[in-house]
Design an enzyme around this catalytic site. Structure first.
Site, PDB file in Angstrom:
ATOM      1  N   HIS A  63     -15.899 -17.914 -11.717  1.00  0.00           N
ATOM      2  CA  HIS A  63     -14.540 -17.390 -11.853  1.00  0.00           C
ATOM      3  C   HIS A  63     -13.985 -16.906 -10.509  1.00  0.00           C
ATOM      4  CE1 HIS A  63     -15.563 -16.379 -16.304  1.00  0.00           C
ATOM      5  NE2 HIS A  63     -15.131 -17.602 -16.173  1.00  0.00           N
ATOM      6  N   HIS A  64     -14.589 -17.358  -9.399  1.00  0.00           N
ATOM      7  CA  HIS A  64     -14.095 -16.857  -8.110  1.00  0.00           C
ATOM      8  C   HIS A  64     -12.655 -17.296  -7.877  1.00  0.00           C
ATOM      9  CE1 HIS A  64     -15.167 -20.941  -6.926  1.00  0.00           C
ATOM     10  NE2 HIS A  64     -14.467 -20.770  -5.840  1.00  0.00           N
ATOM     11  N   ARG A  65     -12.256 -18.390  -8.533  1.00  0.00           N
ATOM     12  CA  ARG A  65     -10.851 -18.800  -8.550  1.00  0.00           C
ATOM     13  C   ARG A  65     -10.506 -19.232  -9.966  1.00  0.00           C
ATOM     14  NH1 ARG A  65      -9.007 -18.411  -3.734  1.00  0.00           N
ATOM     15  NH2 ARG A  65     -10.044 -19.260  -1.892  1.00  0.00           N
ATOM     16  N   LYS A  69     -12.059 -25.432 -13.761  1.00  0.00           N
ATOM     17  CA  LYS A  69     -11.694 -26.823 -14.048  1.00  0.00           C
ATOM     18  C   LYS A  69     -12.928 -27.691 -14.173  1.00  0.00           C
ATOM     19  CE  LYS A  69      -8.132 -29.935 -13.603  1.00  0.00           C
ATOM     20  NZ  LYS A  69      -8.660 -30.409 -14.873  1.00  0.00           N
ATOM     21  N   LYS A  93     -17.780 -28.652  -5.890  1.00  0.00           N
ATOM     22  CA  LYS A  93     -16.882 -29.768  -5.587  1.00  0.00           C
ATOM     23  C   LYS A  93     -15.478 -29.265  -5.248  1.00  0.00           C
ATOM     24  CE  LYS A  93     -17.314 -33.081  -8.496  1.00  0.00           C
ATOM     25  NZ  LYS A  93     -17.207 -33.913  -9.710  1.00  0.00           N
ATOM     26  N   LYS A 105     -17.277 -27.077 -17.234  1.00  0.00           N
ATOM     27  CA  LYS A 105     -17.567 -28.385 -17.835  1.00  0.00           C
ATOM     28  C   LYS A 105     -17.646 -28.224 -19.339  1.00  0.00           C
ATOM     29  CE  LYS A 105     -18.350 -32.623 -16.453  1.00  0.00           C
ATOM     30  NZ  LYS A 105     -17.768 -33.245 -15.264  1.00  0.00           N
ATOM     31  N   SER A 361      -6.425 -34.454 -10.385  1.00  0.00           N
ATOM     32  CA  SER A 361      -6.184 -33.551 -11.512  1.00  0.00           C
ATOM     33  C   SER A 361      -5.415 -32.317 -11.037  1.00  0.00           C
ATOM     34  CB  SER A 361      -7.500 -33.085 -12.132  1.00  0.00           C
ATOM     35  OG  SER A 361      -7.925 -33.998 -13.113  1.00  0.00           O
TER      36      SER A 361
HETATM   37  P1  NAD Z   1     -17.461 -43.797 -18.618  1.00  0.00           P
HETATM   38  O1  NAD Z   1     -17.883 -43.395 -19.968  1.00  0.00           O
HETATM   39  O2  NAD Z   1     -16.077 -44.288 -18.409  1.00  0.00           O
HETATM   40  O3  NAD Z   1     -18.436 -44.922 -18.021  1.00  0.00           O
HETATM   41  C1  NAD Z   1     -19.826 -44.828 -17.945  1.00  0.00           C
HETATM   42  C2  NAD Z   1     -20.381 -46.233 -17.999  1.00  0.00           C
HETATM   43  O4  NAD Z   1     -21.778 -46.193 -17.734  1.00  0.00           O
HETATM   44  C3  NAD Z   1     -20.201 -46.901 -19.366  1.00  0.00           C
HETATM   45  O5  NAD Z   1     -19.646 -48.186 -19.188  1.00  0.00           O
HETATM   46  C4  NAD Z   1     -21.612 -46.925 -19.925  1.00  0.00           C
HETATM   47  O6  NAD Z   1     -21.846 -48.000 -20.820  1.00  0.00           O
HETATM   48  C5  NAD Z   1     -22.430 -47.067 -18.649  1.00  0.00           C
HETATM   49  N1  NAD Z   1     -23.836 -46.665 -18.797  1.00  0.00           N
HETATM   50  C6  NAD Z   1     -24.369 -45.707 -19.580  1.00  0.00           C
HETATM   51  N2  NAD Z   1     -25.710 -45.635 -19.422  1.00  0.00           N
HETATM   52  C7  NAD Z   1     -26.024 -46.580 -18.512  1.00  0.00           C
HETATM   53  C8  NAD Z   1     -27.238 -47.009 -17.933  1.00  0.00           C
HETATM   54  N3  NAD Z   1     -28.404 -46.446 -18.252  1.00  0.00           N
HETATM   55  N4  NAD Z   1     -27.198 -48.020 -17.024  1.00  0.00           N
HETATM   56  C9  NAD Z   1     -26.036 -48.599 -16.686  1.00  0.00           C
HETATM   57  N5  NAD Z   1     -24.843 -48.235 -17.215  1.00  0.00           N
HETATM   58  C10 NAD Z   1     -24.828 -47.239 -18.105  1.00  0.00           C
HETATM   59  O7  NAD Z   1     -17.790 -42.522 -17.693  1.00  0.00           O
HETATM   60  P2  NAD Z   1     -17.160 -42.176 -16.277  1.00  0.00           P
HETATM   61  O8  NAD Z   1     -15.984 -41.311 -16.492  1.00  0.00           O
HETATM   62  O9  NAD Z   1     -17.045 -43.426 -15.487  1.00  0.00           O
HETATM   63  O10 NAD Z   1     -18.307 -41.243 -15.674  1.00  0.00           O
HETATM   64  C11 NAD Z   1     -19.451 -41.787 -15.022  1.00  0.00           C
HETATM   65  C12 NAD Z   1     -20.074 -40.710 -14.145  1.00  0.00           C
HETATM   66  O11 NAD Z   1     -19.106 -40.246 -13.202  1.00  0.00           O
HETATM   67  C13 NAD Z   1     -20.564 -39.470 -14.893  1.00  0.00           C
HETATM   68  O12 NAD Z   1     -21.687 -38.965 -14.232  1.00  0.00           O
HETATM   69  C14 NAD Z   1     -19.407 -38.502 -14.726  1.00  0.00           C
HETATM   70  O13 NAD Z   1     -19.808 -37.155 -14.842  1.00  0.00           O
HETATM   71  C15 NAD Z   1     -18.974 -38.837 -13.308  1.00  0.00           C
HETATM   72  N6  NAD Z   1     -17.599 -38.453 -12.986  1.00  0.00           N
HETATM   73  C16 NAD Z   1     -16.536 -38.912 -13.695  1.00  0.00           C
HETATM   74  C17 NAD Z   1     -15.246 -38.545 -13.320  1.00  0.00           C
HETATM   75  C18 NAD Z   1     -14.021 -39.091 -14.000  1.00  0.00           C
HETATM   76  O14 NAD Z   1     -12.914 -38.848 -13.501  1.00  0.00           O
HETATM   77  N7  NAD Z   1     -14.141 -39.832 -15.074  1.00  0.00           N
HETATM   78  C19 NAD Z   1     -15.049 -37.680 -12.232  1.00  0.00           C
HETATM   79  C20 NAD Z   1     -16.162 -37.236 -11.524  1.00  0.00           C
HETATM   80  C21 NAD Z   1     -17.432 -37.630 -11.907  1.00  0.00           C
END
Ligand code: NAD
Length: 469
Positions: A63-65, A69, A93, A105, A361
């Protein structure tokens, strides 16, 4: 790996980074802990008439800011430890890329594949109601976004539920980001994380001295890349990297992967996956039934963009990539990172590389609070001024520009231009800040340097409030 704790894993890095800093122990303890952890279990009625109890979480790490998110994840693997770790990574981040938010989260323990759209809507709306009840969502306190298993559709359900229950709150739509454009989302948010991954990797490979030490030539052109996960982050990362000149040699999905050293067309693979439910059997590419094996194939850059805990001490010795771009959160464990580092592999850390999503965002939140789209007020004025300048230049030089040249010069910046420019500025500046700290403090990795930069800012925020001396 039975006792593996993702949250402990993050904190191990924090402790390591703190060794390069002079922080009071109490302040460090405060920074490491999660400020609020909420678990809720609620029933929903399934389409078949049966009831199911759903377990969900929201964790506010710091909660520092305010607001805090962080995205909401729908996955059958969701548990408290994972949500805490991901919330903590959000704090670091945001601090790292100067997004003025604390970290949070959310997670709902479901596999989206097992539910109909109607059921997913029910789950999302009920989860939102539970968050509202406990003050775990609001434009001023806690602003969720998409993550694994969620997207603009879920964010629209959340925004609709929240605003229906806050009819007098003029900023209600700022309670969540990653919304569809029609619901006051922002252009460029869907692709922001992948675009940020591209900017980050492009920046990293542009530094000649680093590339030389890795035995690579500077620049993205011709670099062979393997991407794990063709979801939101993986798809857009692969697409922009390919457009930037890289060769996408392999793509791994949960049910199989494909490899073609000559390069895969990302857009075609994506369409193929949409039609067939898998990337397998794509043109001349080699099928890899056990897609985890693809991580060990020959390439210059490996981009894990699916889930955490993918590169462990077990497979780290066999990874052939020279650079790992952590597009997913926590894809490389601490033990694996140590092994890779000894082997001279450069890791671009997750909370830097995937910060594009939260950056845009932030822009969406600002747009929602100001109730006006970026570029709306000044685009035409800019065009008018540019037109005047081009006209004057043509008059002075006596030379006329072609229509295309004129169009390029007079064009005013619209929302997407401003968003992408802000995103590029953020990713490029942050990389050089981290890189400089790595050099001056002689840290063993970019990750430790990134933690130093982030912790320093969080500590300063706490200290400026007089909480710590
Ligand atoms: P998503 O659900 O859109 O896509 C994830 C994909 O990975 C899917 O197509 C899924 O089938 C595939 N997958 C799952 N298990 C797998 C495996 N063992 N091997 C290969 N593929 C596999 O999710 P996303 O939003 O793309 O998020 C992916 C990662 O990025 C997560 O770690 C998430 O926390 C991180 N992330 C996402 C965002 C965002 O804006 N969406 C932002 C920062 C970080």
């Amino acid at each position: 790996m039975d006792n593996y704790s993702f949250f402990d894993n993050v904190n191990q890095f924090v402790v390591r980074a703190a060794q390069y800093m002079e922080l009071p122990q109490g302040l460090l303890d405060q920074i490491k802990e999660c400020n609020s952890v909420y678990q809720t279990n609620f029933p929903i009625k399934l389409d078949n008439g049966h009831y199911e109890v759903i377990t969900a979480y929201r964790v506010q790490h710091s909660h520092h800011r305010l607001p805090v998110k962080g995205g909401i994840r729908y996955s059958s693997f969701v548990n408290e430890d994972e949500v805490k770790a991901l919330a903590a990574l959000m704090s670091y981040k945001c601090a790292l890329v100067d997004v003025p938010f604390g970290g949070a989260k959310g997670g709902v323990k479901i596999s989206t594949r097992n539910y109909s759209e109607r059921e997913l809507e029910k789950i999302t709306r009920r989860y939102t109601t539970e968050l509202i009840r406990k003050n775990f969502i609001s434009p001023a306190q806690d602003v969720p976004a998409p993550d694994y298993g969620t997207g603009a559709r879920e964010m629209a359900w959340i925004a609709d539920t929240y605003s229906a229950m806050h009819t007098n709150e003029i900023n209600a739509l700022a309670c969540v980001t990653g919304k569809p454009i029609s619901l006051h989302g922002i252009r460029g948010r869907t692709e922001a994380t992948g675009r940020g991954v591209f900017y980050g990797i492009r920046e990293a490979v542009s530094i000649s001295e680093d590339m030389e030490s890795l035995g690579l030539s500077p620049g993205l052109e011709g670099k062979r890349i393997i991407v794990q996960g063709l979801g939101n982050v993986g798809y857009f990362s692969a697409k922009y990297l390919q457009e930037g000149g890289a060769i996408i040699a392999g793509i791994a999905e949960y049910n199989g992967g494909i490899y073609d050293a000559n390069g895969l067309d990302v857009e075609e693979v994506f369409q193929h996956m949409k039609e067939n439910g898998a990337v397998l059997n794509f043109k001349n590419a080699k099928n890899i039934e056990n897609s985890a094996e693809l991580l060990e194939y020959e390439c210059d850059i490996l981009v894990p963009a699916a889930l955490e805990n993918q590169i462990t001490e077990e497979n780290a010795p066999r990874i052939q990539a020279k650079i790992i771009g952590e597009a997913a959160n926590g894809p490389v464990t601490t033990e694996a990172a140590d092994i890779l580092q000894q082997r001279g592999v450069r890791i671009l850390p997750d909370f830097y590389l995937n910060a594009g999503g939260v950056t845009v965002s932030y822009f969406e939140w600002l747009k929602n609070l100001s109730h006006v789209a970026f570029g709306r007020m000044d685009k035409r004025y800019e065009e008018l001024t540019n037109r005047g300048m081009v006209g004057a230049m043509e008059e002075i030089t006596g030379k006329e520009l072609s229509d295309t040249q004129r169009q390029l010069l007079v064009r005013g910046a619209g929302e997407i231009d401003i968003v992408n420019s802000g995103l590029e500025e953020t990713m490029v500046n942050a990389y050089h800040t981290i890189w400089d700290v790595m050099k001056t403090k002689e840290t063993p990795s970019l990750r430790i340097a990134s933690f130093i930069v982030a912790i320093d800012k969080i500590a300063a925020a706490y200290m400026s409030r007089g909480i710590f001396p």
